[in-house]
Design a protein around this motif. Structure first.
Motif, PDB file in Angstrom:
ATOM      1  N   GLY A 144      12.099  -9.927  13.272  1.00  0.00           N
ATOM      2  CA  GLY A 144      12.120  -8.684  12.525  1.00  0.00           C
ATOM      3  C   GLY A 144      12.811  -8.561  11.417  1.00  0.00           C
ATOM      4  N   PHE A 145      13.767  -9.540  11.182  1.00  0.00           N
ATOM      5  CA  PHE A 145      14.411  -9.407   9.780  1.00  0.00           C
ATOM      6  C   PHE A 145      13.322  -9.693   8.535  1.00  0.00           C
ATOM      7  N   HIS A 146      12.344 -10.382   9.095  1.00  0.00           N
ATOM      8  CA  HIS A 146      11.309 -10.847   7.976  1.00  0.00           C
ATOM      9  C   HIS A 146      10.810  -9.768   7.299  1.00  0.00           C
ATOM     10  N   ALA A 147      10.399  -8.492   7.913  1.00  0.00           N
ATOM     11  CA  ALA A 147       9.800  -7.591   7.712  1.00  0.00           C
ATOM     12  C   ALA A 147      10.612  -6.580   6.770  1.00  0.00           C
ATOM     13  N   THR A 148      11.776  -6.651   6.910  1.00  0.00           N
ATOM     14  CA  THR A 148      12.832  -6.218   5.725  1.00  0.00           C
ATOM     15  C   THR A 148      12.904  -6.927   4.421  1.00  0.00           C
ATOM     16  N   GLN A 149      12.236  -7.982   4.557  1.00  0.00           N
ATOM     17  CA  GLN A 149      12.272  -8.942   3.168  1.00  0.00           C
ATOM     18  C   GLN A 149      11.035  -8.851   2.485  1.00  0.00           C
ATOM     19  N   SER A 150       9.706  -8.640   3.211  1.00  0.00           N
ATOM     20  CA  SER A 150       8.542  -8.442   2.649  1.00  0.00           C
ATOM     21  C   SER A 150       8.560  -7.288   1.622  1.00  0.00           C
ATOM     22  N   PRO A 151       9.087  -6.224   1.645  1.00  0.00           N
ATOM     23  CA  PRO A 151       8.933  -5.109   0.762  1.00  0.00           C
ATOM     24  C   PRO A 151       9.564  -5.552  -0.695  1.00  0.00           C
ATOM     25  N   MET A 152      10.554  -6.482  -0.509  1.00  0.00           N
ATOM     26  CA  MET A 152      11.171  -6.972  -1.820  1.00  0.00           C
ATOM     27  C   MET A 152      10.363  -7.684  -2.715  1.00  0.00           C
ATOM     28  N   MET A 153       9.336  -8.586  -1.992  1.00  0.00           N
ATOM     29  CA  MET A 153       8.634  -9.302  -2.690  1.00  0.00           C
ATOM     30  C   MET A 153       7.334  -8.559  -2.821  1.00  0.00           C
ATOM     31  N   ALA A 154       6.945  -7.485  -2.050  1.00  0.00           N
ATOM     32  CA  ALA A 154       5.824  -6.661  -2.478  1.00  0.00           C
ATOM     33  C   ALA A 154       5.920  -5.745  -3.686  1.00  0.00           C
ATOM     34  N   ARG A 155       7.107  -5.744  -3.998  1.00  0.00           N
ATOM     35  CA  ARG A 155       7.499  -4.870  -5.259  1.00  0.00           C
ATOM     36  C   ARG A 155       7.354  -5.981  -6.652  1.00  0.00           C
ATOM     37  N   VAL A 186       9.685  -5.461  17.515  1.00  0.00           N
ATOM     38  CA  VAL A 186       8.889  -4.645  18.237  1.00  0.00           C
ATOM     39  C   VAL A 186       8.519  -3.444  17.467  1.00  0.00           C
ATOM     40  N   PHE A 187       9.530  -2.644  16.735  1.00  0.00           N
ATOM     41  CA  PHE A 187       8.911  -1.679  16.115  1.00  0.00           C
ATOM     42  C   PHE A 187       8.051  -1.550  15.047  1.00  0.00           C
ATOM     43  N   THR A 188       8.159  -2.611  14.293  1.00  0.00           N
ATOM     44  CA  THR A 188       7.152  -3.110  13.369  1.00  0.00           C
ATOM     45  C   THR A 188       5.824  -3.619  13.855  1.00  0.00           C
ATOM     46  N   LEU A 189       5.661  -4.097  14.656  1.00  0.00           N
ATOM     47  CA  LEU A 189       4.176  -4.561  15.399  1.00  0.00           C
ATOM     48  C   LEU A 189       3.708  -3.347  15.950  1.00  0.00           C
ATOM     49  N   TRP A 190       4.655  -2.254  16.662  1.00  0.00           N
ATOM     50  CA  TRP A 190       3.841  -0.962  17.089  1.00  0.00           C
ATOM     51  C   TRP A 190       3.401  -0.082  15.929  1.00  0.00           C
ATOM     52  N   ALA A 191       4.152  -0.233  14.654  1.00  0.00           N
ATOM     53  CA  ALA A 191       3.883   0.728  13.905  1.00  0.00           C
ATOM     54  C   ALA A 191       2.461   0.200  13.123  1.00  0.00           C
ATOM     55  N   ILE A 192       2.544  -0.978  13.045  1.00  0.00           N
ATOM     56  CA  ILE A 192       1.296  -1.695  12.478  1.00  0.00           C
ATOM     57  C   ILE A 192      -0.024  -1.520  13.078  1.00  0.00           C
ATOM     58  N   ARG A 197       0.776  -1.059  -0.051  1.00  0.00           N
ATOM     59  CA  ARG A 197      -0.092  -0.088  -0.183  1.00  0.00           C
ATOM     60  C   ARG A 197       0.882   1.129  -0.216  1.00  0.00           C
ATOM     61  N   SER A 198       2.129   1.174   0.097  1.00  0.00           N
ATOM     62  CA  SER A 198       3.192   2.161   0.180  1.00  0.00           C
ATOM     63  C   SER A 198       4.086   2.277  -0.938  1.00  0.00           C
ATOM     64  N   ASP A 199       3.478   1.896  -2.123  1.00  0.00           N
ATOM     65  CA  ASP A 199       4.440   1.743  -3.275  1.00  0.00           C
ATOM     66  C   ASP A 199       5.713   0.734  -3.143  1.00  0.00           C
ATOM     67  N   GLY A 200       5.783  -0.237  -2.520  1.00  0.00           N
ATOM     68  CA  GLY A 200       6.831  -1.051  -2.266  1.00  0.00           C
ATOM     69  C   GLY A 200       7.717  -0.293  -1.297  1.00  0.00           C
ATOM     70  N   ALA A 201       7.597   0.383  -0.459  1.00  0.00           N
ATOM     71  CA  ALA A 201       8.668   1.160   0.283  1.00  0.00           C
ATOM     72  C   ALA A 201       9.176  -0.017   1.295  1.00  0.00           C
ATOM     73  N   SER A 202      10.319   0.410   1.619  1.00  0.00           N
ATOM     74  CA  SER A 202      11.284  -0.495   2.647  1.00  0.00           C
ATOM     75  C   SER A 202      10.783  -0.110   4.215  1.00  0.00           C
ATOM     76  N   LEU A 203      11.031  -1.187   4.970  1.00  0.00           N
ATOM     77  CA  LEU A 203      10.881  -1.161   6.271  1.00  0.00           C
ATOM     78  C   LEU A 203      10.759   0.496   6.881  1.00  0.00           C
ATOM     79  N   PRO A 204      11.934   0.921   7.186  1.00  0.00           N
ATOM     80  CA  PRO A 204      12.157   2.028   7.670  1.00  0.00           C
ATOM     81  C   PRO A 204      11.307   3.252   7.260  1.00  0.00           C
TER      82      PRO A 204
END
Length: 488
Positions: A246-257, A398-404, A105-112
């Motif tokens: 948390g590493f997984h969430a850095t990989q998801s954007p790669m596949m979202a693209r 932790v950061f990813t879960l709070w952001a979601i 939903r964010s144009d394939g943006a990376s986790l940060p």
């Protein structure tokens, strides 16, 4: 084997039942264009078949965690199996799926960028640096073990150093080439090897079921150092990739693209994490069944490494041909996490520097500093790298879960599906950072010659969790007030 079979069934049912619940809460829309249709560039935004994206995502997130982490983590006793099953269903798969959907939903943006959009620019800048360093750390960590295994399987002159050079050269190619040129072609082969290994080991588990104790036969922590390595928080950091990482969430954007339709997101993101949970469950059980019990496993790990145990299990249970294919799967798992970690590092850096990546010269300009830093990090002893990777990994979760959770609240959705995992992982991670030997205890040991007591560590972790939860509910109430004003 009754309890193992029940755990396996619960994991599979969890995908279909709770996975459907989570996708409905988010509200995936098959008619919404995905980034690959709006930003196609032939390098990172490349449409791929869903089965390929699943295998790439699975291999990206698998690494050594669900194999080595599960083997070492099972010494915590039956709690390890429970954490793999329920952690995967209610925390890890939710974390992976929703981080992938937010990227979609964010144009394939990376986790940060995703996290920063929800938690503020200050957090965004911190996570840009933190996640970039974590990706470099992952790239460095996941060179050593496959190099060791390849050194065991090849002639003596093809030693560990030779394979480190070969693997790192492959990392560079995988980072720079379009995703469909190397990763898209090799991953299906590696994926078959890893899945064959898992299915083969699971089959042999039933053949050797007499050596597999039921979970309820050995209640409690089975580690010989249980007094200094309590289940909470140590087990929840030791078994990371097999439950939540948390590493997984850095990989998801790669596949979202690369995803062509949102309707494929659940099998790719939620499904890959459940598959990883199954792999972790199989290897945890196999370690106990093969060695003969918790005590025997403790002795085995005390005299050799998990890599040696994996090799012995594969060769003994699957024979020469099956053992080689299984070992290839174990080798492929960390390599295919290391290469995409560095590729993710390039994407993270290019996102916050706003450098388009169509031209190879620009990809090189972003990647060369990453390669140099990774090489420098590789000079640090492996044991130290792995210790710090473990808790840094969970901090990112932790950061990813709070952001979601914030995103769900902002959009009027059922935020409790991530709030509860966010609270739990906050308590785990903060307690671990205070209590673990490589955490704040290391400082107090040096300065005061005294470790931080376990009770104080847990109390502090719970206090920080409650404070963050209170801040979230204060924010949530402000959202409700704004909504009422708009309606009136």
């Amino acid at each position: 084997m009754i309890s193992f079979t029940i755990a396996l069934i619960v994991l599979i049912v969890g995908y279909f039942v709770y996975g459907t619940v989570v996708s409905k809460v988010f509200g995936q829309n098959p008619d919404r264009p995905t980034p690959v249709h709006t930003h196609a560039d032939g390098v990172d935004f490349v449409p791929l078949p869903t089965w390929k994206i699943f295998l790439i995502q699975f291999l990206n997130i698998a690494g050594l965690g669900p194999i080595f982490g599960a083997i070492m983590g099972v010494m915590f006793g039956p709690a390890a199996f429970l954490w793999i099953v329920f952690g995967t269903i209610f925390a890890g798969a939710v974390h992976d799926y929703l981080s992938g959907m937010l990227s979609l939903r964010s144009d394939g943006a990376s986790l940060p960028e995703i996290v920063g959009n929800q938690l503020g620019n200050g957090i965004k800048n911190v996570l840009r640096i933190f996640s970039l360093l974590l990706m470099i750390l992952v790239g460095a960590v996941f060179v050593y073990n496959p190099a060791d295994l390849l050194g065991m399987l090849t002639p003596e002159h093809l030693d560990r150093t030779f394979w480190i050079v070969v693997i790192f050269a492959y990392y560079m190619l995988a980072t720079l080439l379009p995703i469909d040129k190397l990763i898209g072609k090799l991953y299906p082969i590696f994926g078959f090897a890893l899945l064959f290994m898992a299915v083969g080991i699971m089959t042999m588990l039933y053949v050797h079921s007499e050596n597999m104790p039921e979970f309820w036969h050995h209640l409690g922590n089975q580690r010989i150092d249980a007094d200094t390595a309590p289940i909470f928080p140590m087990m929840f950091v030791s078994i990371a990739c097999g439950a939540i990482s948390g590493f997984h969430a850095t990989q998801s954007p790669m596949m979202a693209r690369c995803l062509k339709n949102e309707k494929h997101a659940r099998p790719v993101f939620y499904g890959a994490m459940v598959t990883e949970g199954v792999v972790a469950l199989i290897w945890a059980a196999a370690a106990i069944a093969f060695t003969g019990g918790y005590g025997e496993l403790q002795q085995t790990l005390g005299s050799s490494s998990p890599a040696v145990l994996v090799n012995n299990i594969s060769q003994s249970w699957l024979g020469a041909a099956g053992g080689i294919l299984a070992i290839l799967g174990v080798i492929a798992a960390p390599i295919t996490s290391g290469d995409t970690a560095l590729r993710s590092a390039r994407l993270i850096a290019s996102d916050f520097m706003k450098v388009p990546q169509q031209k190879i010269t620009r990809r090189l300009a972003v990647s060369i500093p990453i390669f140099v830093l990774c090489f420098v990090v590789m000079l640090i002893p492996y044991e130290a790298l792995w210790r710090y990777f473990a808790w840094c990994n969970q901090v990112l979760a932790v950061f990813t879960l709070w952001a979601i959770t914030v995103w769900l609240a902002r959009n009027g959705k059922a935020y409790f599906i991530t709030l509860v995992p966010a609270m739990f992982m906050t308590a785990v991670t903060t307690t671990y950072i205070i209590y673990a030997p490589e955490g704040l205890t290391a400082i107090t040991q040096t300065l005061l010659n005294s470790a931080i007591p376990y009770e104080i560590s847990v109390g502090t972790g719970l206090t920080i969790t409650l404070l963050l939860t209170a801040l979230f509910f204060k924010y949530q109430r402000s959202l409700s007030s704004e909504s009422k004003l708009i309606e009136s």
